[in-house]
Design a protein around this motif. Sequence first.
Motif, PDB file in Angstrom:
ATOM      1  N   SER A  64     -46.176  -4.457 -28.731  1.00 59.43           N
ATOM      2  CA  SER A  64     -46.203  -3.686 -27.477  1.00 59.43           C
ATOM      3  C   SER A  64     -46.222  -4.622 -26.275  1.00 59.43           C
ATOM      4  CB  SER A  64     -47.415  -2.752 -27.436  1.00 59.43           C
ATOM      5  OG  SER A  64     -48.632  -3.482 -27.399  1.00 59.43           O
TER       6      SER A  64
ATOM      7  N   ASP B 249     -48.813  -5.181 -20.422  1.00 58.90           N
ATOM      8  CA  ASP B 249     -49.215  -4.560 -21.683  1.00 58.90           C
ATOM      9  C   ASP B 249     -50.379  -3.592 -21.435  1.00 58.90           C
ATOM     10  OD1 ASP B 249     -49.323  -4.105 -24.452  1.00 58.90           O
ATOM     11  OD2 ASP B 249     -50.552  -5.875 -24.845  1.00 58.90           O
TER      12      ASP B 249
ATOM     13  N   ASP C 110     -50.615   0.033 -22.207  1.00 60.04           N
ATOM     14  CA  ASP C 110     -50.305   1.397 -21.776  1.00 60.04           C
ATOM     15  C   ASP C 110     -49.679   1.494 -20.384  1.00 60.04           C
ATOM     16  OD1 ASP C 110     -51.545   2.271 -24.217  1.00 60.04           O
ATOM     17  OD2 ASP C 110     -53.489   2.096 -23.236  1.00 60.04           O
TER      18      ASP C 110
ATOM     19  N   ALA D 214     -40.497   3.151 -23.695  1.00 56.52           N
ATOM     20  CA  ALA D 214     -40.868   2.725 -25.049  1.00 56.52           C
ATOM     21  C   ALA D 214     -39.944   3.349 -26.085  1.00 56.52           C
ATOM     22  CB  ALA D 214     -42.323   3.105 -25.332  1.00 56.52           C
TER      23      ALA D 214
ATOM     24  N   ASP E 221     -45.048  -0.468 -32.378  1.00 59.04           N
ATOM     25  CA  ASP E 221     -46.393  -0.540 -31.799  1.00 59.04           C
ATOM     26  C   ASP E 221     -46.426   0.458 -30.637  1.00 59.04           C
ATOM     27  OD1 ASP E 221     -48.765  -1.129 -30.547  1.00 59.04           O
ATOM     28  OD2 ASP E 221     -48.485  -3.298 -30.576  1.00 59.04           O
TER      29      ASP E 221
ATOM     30  N   GLU F  49     -49.079   1.665 -28.999  1.00 62.48           N
ATOM     31  CA  GLU F  49     -50.310   1.567 -28.205  1.00 62.48           C
ATOM     32  C   GLU F  49     -51.242   2.744 -28.504  1.00 62.48           C
ATOM     33  OE1 GLU F  49     -50.077  -0.730 -24.566  1.00 62.48           O
ATOM     34  OE2 GLU F  49     -47.988  -0.066 -24.378  1.00 62.48           O
TER      35      GLU F  49
END
Length: 260
Positions: A40, A51, A53, A60, A78, A80
Amino acid sequence: MSEFKKLHDGSKLLHLPNAWDAGSARLFESLGASAIATTSAGVAWAQGYADNDHLPVDSAIVVAANIARVLTVPLSVDFENGYSSDAQQVARNVLRLIDVGVAGINLEDGNDAPSLLADKIRAIKQLGREIFVNIRTDVYLKGLAPEGERVAEVLKRAALYKEAGADGLFVPGICQVAEIKQVVAGAGLPVNVMDWPGLPPAQELHALGVARLSAGSGIPQALWSVAAGMAQGFIDSGNAGPLIAKAMPYGDLQALFLKP
């Protein structure tokens, strides 16, 4: 059982180099990776976001779709915290990943209550669609329990996540052999660890019963450092430096993406 889930059966350690875009994913596949996972952090940085969120969920999913487009091996994303604190919204977000061909996800608890992550797992499983849900607990990574109590906290969370329907348990930051043994023995799920200072070699991890080893964000971090040094040299002197001699040939890179 899905192809990706079979890779967690313990017959051999699943090595997952963490890609950040379609190009890096295709490169890692060409080197022999049996599956690809994303980082992520690497994805966020490549899209111009921090990174944790900050990456918009639409971005994404676009990145995931683009990676899935170039791969023939399974892809795990990934994801999150699922980009929402609402379990049903997380499930809807995950459904979009499934629809673009994603085989697995990482979903993390971070500083959220474990019960919230359990609700998210249940909502995803209620979709009735095949996806491997690997749950990342940040007990070690974020020091969510005092030293000496971390194994117990991981196993407490693992029991909750397993009951909710999790398919795997990711414990980044764990590296002591005795602690890895306890988690593998008590989790009741395939255990995933991350490349970390002091982590035993891959062969020993497999002997300990670890199912999956992730590279984390180390590869993109190293490449950002190399790129920064080369670009600075070019800006300062017009010369990108001796590393340019190690560049992959243009034709080799082109061949990764040209259909035979």
